[in-house]
Motif scaffolding. Structure first.
Motif, mmCIF file in Angstrom:
data_model
loop_
_atom_site.group_PDB
_atom_site.id
_atom_site.type_symbol
_atom_site.label_atom_id
_atom_site.label_comp_id
_atom_site.label_asym_id
_atom_site.label_seq_id
_atom_site.Cartn_x
_atom_site.Cartn_y
_atom_site.Cartn_z
ATOM 1 N N LEU A 89 -68.544 -99.092 -98.224
ATOM 2 C CA LEU A 89 -69.714 -99.732 -97.643
ATOM 3 C C LEU A 89 -69.371 -100.380 -96.302
ATOM 4 N N LEU A 90 -68.232 -101.052 -96.256
ATOM 5 C CA LEU A 90 -67.831 -101.724 -95.023
ATOM 6 C C LEU A 90 -67.526 -100.744 -93.889
ATOM 7 N N ASP A 91 -67.247 -99.491 -94.238
ATOM 8 C CA ASP A 91 -67.046 -98.468 -93.205
ATOM 9 C C ASP A 91 -68.303 -98.294 -92.356
ATOM 10 N N HIS A 92 -69.463 -98.639 -92.916
ATOM 11 C CA HIS A 92 -70.738 -98.465 -92.217
ATOM 12 C C HIS A 92 -71.324 -99.774 -91.704
ATOM 13 N N LEU A 93 -70.617 -100.866 -91.926
ATOM 14 C CA LEU A 93 -71.106 -102.189 -91.525
ATOM 15 C C LEU A 93 -70.015 -102.908 -90.721
ATOM 16 N N PRO A 94 -69.817 -102.516 -89.466
ATOM 17 C CA PRO A 94 -68.664 -103.013 -88.698
ATOM 18 C C PRO A 94 -68.600 -104.533 -88.529
ATOM 19 N N ALA A 95 -69.708 -105.196 -88.320
ATOM 20 C CA ALA A 95 -69.653 -106.655 -88.129
ATOM 21 C C ALA A 95 -69.236 -107.345 -89.421
ATOM 22 N N SER A 96 -69.740 -106.875 -90.542
ATOM 23 C CA SER A 96 -69.356 -107.448 -91.833
ATOM 24 C C SER A 96 -67.926 -107.067 -92.197
ATOM 25 N N ALA A 97 -67.505 -105.879 -91.796
ATOM 26 C CA ALA A 97 -66.118 -105.467 -92.031
ATOM 27 C C ALA A 97 -65.154 -106.383 -91.282
ATOM 28 N N GLU A 98 -65.561 -106.819 -90.098
ATOM 29 C CA GLU A 98 -64.730 -107.745 -89.325
ATOM 30 C C GLU A 98 -64.630 -109.101 -90.025
ATOM 31 N N ILE A 99 -65.730 -109.557 -90.603
ATOM 32 C CA ILE A 99 -65.707 -110.810 -91.372
ATOM 33 C C ILE A 99 -64.770 -110.654 -92.563
#
Length: 107
Positions: A61-71
């Motif tokens: 999922l985080l592969d598609h949500l870069p800002a949340s992946a950074e968090i």
């Protein structure tokens, strides 16, 4: 225009997805968001990431949500370093940071 990506999201991760989509939209506004609004949203995403840490679908999922992946990566940094970044880039980042800190200390 970016291609549409359809993924299946477990129901327990839907609040995270909704918050992450809001964050992506705020990031796309180029700083037009209210700082308090941004801080509250990041806090909600942080709580969701902590709640669902280790969920089998989270990494994909985080592969598609870069800002949340950074968090997520910031939350993990203390014990896992740059855990979502390819190893080569992670090593380069670590070396660049050490070099910068050495220069700052020497200044």
């Amino acid at each position: 225009m970016q291609p549409v990506v359809k993924i299946t999201v477990p129901s327990e991760l839907m609040p995270l997805v909704r918050f992450a989509q809001l964050l992506q939209a705020l990031d796309g506004q180029g700083g037009a968001a209210d700082p308090h609004q941004y801080q509250v949203l990041v806090g909600k995403i942080t709580a969701e990431l902590r709640t669902h840490q280790g969920h089998p679908a989270l990494d994909g999922l985080l592969d598609h949500l870069p800002a949340s992946a950074e968090i997520y990566e910031n939350l993990q940094y203390g014990h896992a370093g740059l855990c979502r970044m390819p190893l080569g880039r992670a090593v380069e980042s670590e070396l660049a940071m050490r070099e910068l800190l050495d220069r700052v200390r020497g200044a």
